[in-house]
Design a protein around this motif. Sequence first.
Motif, PDB file in Angstrom:
ATOM      1  N   VAL A 275      74.003  17.384  21.347  1.00  0.00           N
ATOM      2  CA  VAL A 275      75.119  16.515  20.991  1.00  0.00           C
ATOM      3  C   VAL A 275      76.444  17.259  21.113  1.00  0.00           C
ATOM      4  N   GLY A 276      77.464  16.515  21.471  1.00  0.00           N
ATOM      5  CA  GLY A 276      78.804  17.070  21.589  1.00  0.00           C
ATOM      6  C   GLY A 276      79.781  15.962  21.911  1.00  0.00           C
ATOM      7  N   PRO A 277      81.002  16.318  22.342  1.00  0.00           N
ATOM      8  CA  PRO A 277      82.034  15.322  22.604  1.00  0.00           C
ATOM      9  C   PRO A 277      81.918  14.692  23.985  1.00  0.00           C
ATOM     10  N   ASP A 278      82.654  13.606  24.164  1.00  0.00           N
ATOM     11  CA  ASP A 278      82.797  13.006  25.488  1.00  0.00           C
ATOM     12  C   ASP A 278      83.427  14.045  26.414  1.00  0.00           C
ATOM     13  N   ASN A 279      82.929  14.121  27.630  1.00  0.00           N
ATOM     14  CA  ASN A 279      83.407  15.105  28.586  1.00  0.00           C
ATOM     15  C   ASN A 279      83.421  14.463  29.964  1.00  0.00           C
ATOM     16  N   LYS A 280      84.536  14.578  30.687  1.00  0.00           N
ATOM     17  CA  LYS A 280      84.684  13.879  31.962  1.00  0.00           C
ATOM     18  C   LYS A 280      83.671  14.339  32.993  1.00  0.00           C
ATOM     19  N   LEU A 281      83.400  15.636  33.039  1.00  0.00           N
ATOM     20  CA  LEU A 281      82.431  16.158  33.997  1.00  0.00           C
ATOM     21  C   LEU A 281      81.031  15.660  33.675  1.00  0.00           C
ATOM     22  N   LEU A 282      80.649  15.735  32.398  1.00  0.00           N
ATOM     23  CA  LEU A 282      79.319  15.286  32.004  1.00  0.00           C
ATOM     24  C   LEU A 282      79.158  13.785  32.232  1.00  0.00           C
ATOM     25  N   ALA A 283      80.182  13.022  31.928  1.00  0.00           N
ATOM     26  CA  ALA A 283      80.116  11.574  32.146  1.00  0.00           C
ATOM     27  C   ALA A 283      79.876  11.247  33.616  1.00  0.00           C
ATOM     28  N   ALA A 284      80.566  11.950  34.497  1.00  0.00           N
ATOM     29  CA  ALA A 284      80.384  11.706  35.933  1.00  0.00           C
ATOM     30  C   ALA A 284      78.972  12.062  36.373  1.00  0.00           C
ATOM     31  N   ALA A 285      78.455  13.175  35.863  1.00  0.00           N
ATOM     32  CA  ALA A 285      77.111  13.606  36.254  1.00  0.00           C
ATOM     33  C   ALA A 285      76.044  12.647  35.745  1.00  0.00           C
ATOM     34  N   VAL A 286      76.179  12.186  34.514  1.00  0.00           N
ATOM     35  CA  VAL A 286      75.225  11.221  33.958  1.00  0.00           C
ATOM     36  C   VAL A 286      75.224   9.954  34.796  1.00  0.00           C
ATOM     37  N   SER A 287      76.414   9.463  35.134  1.00  0.00           N
ATOM     38  CA  SER A 287      76.513   8.252  35.937  1.00  0.00           C
ATOM     39  C   SER A 287      75.838   8.422  37.300  1.00  0.00           C
ATOM     40  N   ARG A 288      76.063   9.565  37.938  1.00  0.00           N
ATOM     41  CA  ARG A 288      75.472   9.786  39.263  1.00  0.00           C
ATOM     42  C   ARG A 288      73.955   9.944  39.180  1.00  0.00           C
ATOM     43  N   ALA A 298      68.569  10.341  24.885  1.00  0.00           N
ATOM     44  CA  ALA A 298      69.310  11.347  24.127  1.00  0.00           C
ATOM     45  C   ALA A 298      69.265  11.051  22.632  1.00  0.00           C
ATOM     46  N   ALA A 299      69.269  12.111  21.849  1.00  0.00           N
ATOM     47  CA  ALA A 299      69.295  11.987  20.387  1.00  0.00           C
ATOM     48  C   ALA A 299      70.704  11.688  19.912  1.00  0.00           C
ATOM     49  N   VAL A 300      70.805  10.949  18.791  1.00  0.00           N
ATOM     50  CA  VAL A 300      72.121  10.635  18.227  1.00  0.00           C
ATOM     51  C   VAL A 300      72.644  11.761  17.342  1.00  0.00           C
ATOM     52  N   GLY A 301      71.833  12.800  17.121  1.00  0.00           N
ATOM     53  CA  GLY A 301      72.284  13.937  16.336  1.00  0.00           C
ATOM     54  C   GLY A 301      72.081  13.753  14.844  1.00  0.00           C
ATOM     55  N   ASN A 302      72.414  14.783  14.100  1.00  0.00           N
ATOM     56  CA  ASN A 302      72.161  14.811  12.659  1.00  0.00           C
ATOM     57  C   ASN A 302      73.425  15.074  11.848  1.00  0.00           C
ATOM     58  N   ASP A 303      74.562  14.643  12.376  1.00  0.00           N
ATOM     59  CA  ASP A 303      75.824  14.855  11.679  1.00  0.00           C
ATOM     60  C   ASP A 303      76.182  13.716  10.747  1.00  0.00           C
ATOM     61  N   GLY A 304      75.309  12.719  10.634  1.00  0.00           N
ATOM     62  CA  GLY A 304      75.555  11.616   9.724  1.00  0.00           C
ATOM     63  C   GLY A 304      76.316  10.471  10.359  1.00  0.00           C
ATOM     64  N   PRO A 305      76.255   9.291   9.736  1.00  0.00           N
ATOM     65  CA  PRO A 305      76.876   8.092  10.316  1.00  0.00           C
ATOM     66  C   PRO A 305      78.396   8.132  10.326  1.00  0.00           C
ATOM     67  N   ALA A 306      79.006   9.042   9.575  1.00  0.00           N
ATOM     68  CA  ALA A 306      80.465   9.136   9.558  1.00  0.00           C
ATOM     69  C   ALA A 306      81.010  10.071  10.634  1.00  0.00           C
ATOM     70  N   ALA A 307      80.118  10.746  11.347  1.00  0.00           N
ATOM     71  CA  ALA A 307      80.541  11.693  12.384  1.00  0.00           C
ATOM     72  C   ALA A 307      81.070  10.945  13.605  1.00  0.00           C
ATOM     73  N   PRO A 308      81.828  11.642  14.460  1.00  0.00           N
ATOM     74  CA  PRO A 308      82.263  11.007  15.714  1.00  0.00           C
ATOM     75  C   PRO A 308      81.050  10.629  16.555  1.00  0.00           C
ATOM     76  N   PRO A 309      81.190   9.645  17.438  1.00  0.00           N
ATOM     77  CA  PRO A 309      80.065   9.262  18.299  1.00  0.00           C
ATOM     78  C   PRO A 309      79.526  10.459  19.079  1.00  0.00           C
ATOM     79  N   ALA A 310      78.206  10.541  19.157  1.00  0.00           N
ATOM     80  CA  ALA A 310      77.555  11.654  19.839  1.00  0.00           C
ATOM     81  C   ALA A 310      77.411  11.358  21.329  1.00  0.00           C
ATOM     82  N   TYR A 311      77.595  12.396  22.116  1.00  0.00           N
ATOM     83  CA  TYR A 311      77.377  12.329  23.570  1.00  0.00           C
ATOM     84  C   TYR A 311      76.381  13.413  23.948  1.00  0.00           C
ATOM     85  N   PRO A 312      75.512  13.158  24.923  1.00  0.00           N
ATOM     86  CA  PRO A 312      75.529  12.068  25.905  1.00  0.00           C
ATOM     87  C   PRO A 312      74.929  10.743  25.444  1.00  0.00           C
ATOM     88  N   ALA A 313      74.446  10.666  24.182  1.00  0.00           N
ATOM     89  CA  ALA A 313      73.799   9.433  23.731  1.00  0.00           C
ATOM     90  C   ALA A 313      74.708   8.218  23.840  1.00  0.00           C
TER      91      ALA A 313
END
Length: 422
Positions: A275-288, A298-313
């Motif tokens: 899990v981590g932040p939105d990233n332009k390079l990763l987004a392009a690679a996932v799409s391709r 992908a897992a949604v992570g374990n930072d709790g429901p108040a955490a920022p949205p998880a990526y790549p999930a």
Amino acid sequence: MRALIAPAILLSLLCAGIASRVDAQIGLPSVQLPGVARTLPSLPEIATEPLIDVRDTLARARLDRIATLLRDNRDRIERDRNGQPAVRGILVATGVDEAMIARAAEDGFRLVDRDRIEGLDLDIVRFAVPDGHSLARAQKKLSKLLPDAEVDADHIYFASGPGGALPTVALATTASPGQARLGLIDGGVAAHPSVAGRVEQRGFAAGAPHASRHGTAVASLLIGSGRVRGAASGQKLLAADVYGSDPAGGNASAIVRALGWLVQRGAAVTTISLVGPDNKLLAAAVSRAQQRGMLIVAAVGNDGPAAPPAYPASYKGVFAVTGVDARNRALPEAGRALHLDFAAPGDAVLAATGVDATDRLRGTSFAAPLVAGRLALRYPAPAIDRIRPAVSALVFEARDLGKKGRDKIYGHGLICGDCGGR
């Protein structure tokens, strides 16, 4: 809008959803690790606290984890302009031509390297930031200098469950050639008997592949046989180690290179319990990768429901998975994504953690491979025209939990409820 897998097929699946389980039920969802600071702790001790306390504890744990990573690796990692951890002094960009490289050089951005990711047909350019510039300042400056390029930091992604480095131990290996339908992007996989002879590994970081607890556990839950039985027991696995022994491992560029390798090798379903932040390079690679028929779980992570949205999930077309306990209640520490697709066992899950070790683990990391394994049984090779029936079958399998039909807590429902040593 980013490209999706077979827009005519997947976009309708993503957007339509399922009105109810009666109404067809066929929608698709809308290392060595450098120390324990790189993974979330197992959190059973907070599960019985009031929910508000759980959220506070998780928020502190997330911030402490990032702070510890930055403090212990100041020479390799720094914050980007949004405060997210990233590789120090490096910016990554796509859509860059020679003229852009020359323009950047005039402003002090030195070309580090260029890399074409075969399998994705994606070109990556890495720039070193000018002397005296913070990553945050340089990121803003280069984005303005190259407005037609996609510029971002090389973000660091965390394993979304307890893990840690293993001592130097034997790596799981593939005994015989053959097609592997499953891919894994994580740490390295140890030679536990449950996966023996069925794992081909490749490293995408310094010191990789190197066995890790987390990578070994996720691999065993994918393909394990015997006492540790995976959701796709007996299958072969392609494992990409993006951590190795590098403190700045698990970065976006390593994950992208791993995706390219898995696409080249024909992996149909890939698990990413990071899990981590939105990233332009990763987004392009996932799409391709999706456009080439790969399904990503992908897992949604374990930072709790108040955490920022998880990526790549949170990327469109990625199957976002949460975890449930033995009573099929959502884990209080489960993170969130912009959509949620399935739930699977995520508490006291029996997994391999070394060459001769097993353990009961907790976290959404260990739910995601159970969904991926079941999906892979229905989707053995990348083929756009086989996505709809494979997803339909998986949704039919899901046991409805919570509110009737798809919901924000369990998605389409529980997959592999009897998996994980339950």
